[in-house]
Write an enzyme that holds these catalytic residues in place. Structure first.
Site, PDB file in Angstrom:
ATOM      1  N   THR A   1      12.181 -22.079  -7.101  1.00 25.69           N
ATOM      2  CA  THR A   1      12.464 -20.753  -7.655  1.00 25.69           C
ATOM      3  C   THR A   1      13.773 -20.794  -8.421  1.00 25.69           C
ATOM      4  OG1 THR A   1      12.859 -18.415  -7.166  1.00 25.69           O
ATOM      5  CG2 THR A   1      13.601 -19.971  -5.503  1.00 25.69           C
TER       6      THR A   1
ATOM      7  N   ASP B   1       5.208 -16.200  -5.497  1.00 23.77           N
ATOM      8  CA  ASP B   1       5.207 -15.166  -6.530  1.00 23.77           C
ATOM      9  C   ASP B   1       5.182 -13.869  -5.762  1.00 23.77           C
ATOM     10  OD1 ASP B   1       5.300 -14.223  -9.163  1.00 23.77           O
ATOM     11  OD2 ASP B   1       3.167 -13.779  -9.128  1.00 23.77           O
ATOM     12  N   SER B   2       6.084 -12.982  -6.125  1.00 22.01           N
ATOM     13  CA  SER B   2       6.210 -11.758  -5.354  1.00 22.01           C
ATOM     14  C   SER B   2       6.466 -10.600  -6.293  1.00 22.01           C
ATOM     15  CB  SER B   2       7.350 -11.910  -4.344  1.00 22.01           C
ATOM     16  OG  SER B   2       8.496 -12.438  -4.969  1.00 22.01           O
TER      17      SER B   2
ATOM     18  N   GLY C   1      17.029  -7.506  -6.733  1.00 22.09           N
ATOM     19  CA  GLY C   1      15.866  -6.891  -7.380  1.00 22.09           C
ATOM     20  C   GLY C   1      15.717  -5.403  -7.075  1.00 22.09           C
TER      21      GLY C   1
ATOM     22  N   ASP D   1      15.354  -3.958  -4.242  1.00 17.07           N
ATOM     23  CA  ASP D   1      15.733  -3.594  -2.865  1.00 17.07           C
ATOM     24  C   ASP D   1      16.397  -2.215  -2.740  1.00 17.07           C
ATOM     25  OD1 ASP D   1      14.644  -5.802  -1.682  1.00 17.07           O
ATOM     26  OD2 ASP D   1      16.518  -6.919  -1.526  1.00 17.07           O
TER      27      ASP D   1
ATOM     28  N   LYS E   1      16.203  -7.536   7.093  1.00 18.83           N
ATOM     29  CA  LYS E   1      15.234  -7.805   6.014  1.00 18.83           C
ATOM     30  C   LYS E   1      14.478  -9.103   6.287  1.00 18.83           C
ATOM     31  CE  LYS E   1      14.367  -8.441   1.124  1.00 18.83           C
ATOM     32  NZ  LYS E   1      14.819  -8.790  -0.225  1.00 18.83           N
TER      33      LYS E   1
ATOM     34  N   HIS F   1       8.139  -9.066   3.322  1.00 19.56           N
ATOM     35  CA  HIS F   1       6.975  -9.786   2.799  1.00 19.56           C
ATOM     36  C   HIS F   1       7.254 -11.298   2.762  1.00 19.56           C
ATOM     37  CE1 HIS F   1       9.946  -8.738  -0.113  1.00 19.56           C
ATOM     38  NE2 HIS F   1       9.373  -9.360  -1.132  1.00 19.56           N
ATOM     39  N   ARG F   2       8.457 -11.671   2.322  1.00 15.75           N
ATOM     40  CA  ARG F   2       8.810 -13.096   2.193  1.00 15.75           C
ATOM     41  C   ARG F   2       8.952 -13.738   3.581  1.00 15.75           C
ATOM     42  NH1 ARG F   2      12.060 -12.192  -1.159  1.00 15.75           N
ATOM     43  NH2 ARG F   2      10.622 -12.490  -2.864  1.00 15.75           N
TER      44      ARG F   2
END
Ligand code: ITT
Length: 228
Positions: A32, A94-95, A179, A181, A201, A206-207
């Protein structure tokens, strides 16, 4: 995953790595260029005997364009093409943020929403304005993360997708994270992701959820022992 599958992991076979106490340190490229993601992924992968590499460790690597139409396609594409170039086991994700009242936007275009060189305050301002215009009182949204692991020849050996449900706030709050957040409040909390601690977090995101599945895969594949 088929237990008989032998995957060449940058010079080792799984048989080699599984030999003994699993003490070999396995190189893993975290593919990334997003500093926020890299920080989270590195902290989520501590306690595994992996040598974590970044794209900076491969100065001649060519960046991979996200041409897929889904998170899963893009994660697989990135993992596979970076692995083939770097010739090491590679993890890519990919998010993005999926907002129901915006028909799923910005979705797979989260990183390019508005325009490629926009700042996050600009992207957030546009998203809030668009949401206001819909006059829809539904603020439901989710962060989605697709992850793929590719072996050094480029074949995808593991893939997973997880999400974190929540809602979009009316204004940005908080300084942490990255981002989108500052406008996302996960279900069960009153604070945005940018107000919650990194530890919180990294427990619910999700991550974090996708990476838990990846960790399990890496442990089962290589015999690596996790201390965490
Ligand atoms: P790489 O492709 O190099 O990994 P990127 O930033 O382009 O970096 P993506 O294509 O996966 O990554 O885009 C993800 C975008 O979604 C990211 O730039 C953020 O805007 C948003 N995003 C994803 N996860 C996020 C999170 O945990 N918090 C805030 N925003 C997030």
């Amino acid at each position: 995953m088929d237990g008989a599958l032998i995957i060449r992991l940058s010079g080792f076979t799984t048989d080699d790595v599984c030999a003994g106490e699993g003490a070999l340190s396995q190189p893993l490229l975290i593919a990334t260029s997003n500093a926020g993601k890299l920080r989270e992924l590195r902290s989520l992968l501590v306690n595994l005997p992996l040598v974590l590499l970044g794209l900076d460790d491969f100065p001649n690597i060519e960046s991979v364009e996200e041409t897929g139409s889904t998170f899963a396609e893009n994660a697989a594409l990135k993992a596979s093409r970076y692995a083939r170039q770097a010739k090491v086991l590679t993890l890519a994700d990919d998010s993005g943020l999926v907002v129901d009242a915006l028909s799923g936007r910005p979705g797979v275009h989260s990183a390019r929403y508005v325009r490629a060189d926009a700042t996050y305050p600009e992207r957030i301002a546009l998203l809030l304005a668009e949401l206001e215009k819909t006059r829809d009182c539904d603020r439901a949204a989710r962060f989605v993360c697709s992850m793929a692991v590719a072996a050094d020849a480029g074949q995808v050996v593991f893939a997973t997708e997880k999400s974190c449900e929540g809602r979009i706030e009316k204004a940005a709050r908080g300084l942490g994270g990255f981002g989108y957040d500052p406008i996302f409040v996960p279900d069960g909390f009153d604070q945005t992701f940018a107000e919650l601690t990194a530890e919180t977090k990294n427990r619910i995101s999700h991550r974090a959820l996708a990476l838990a599945a990846v960790r399990e895969f890496l442990v089962s594949l290589t015999g690596l022992r996790s201390d965490g």
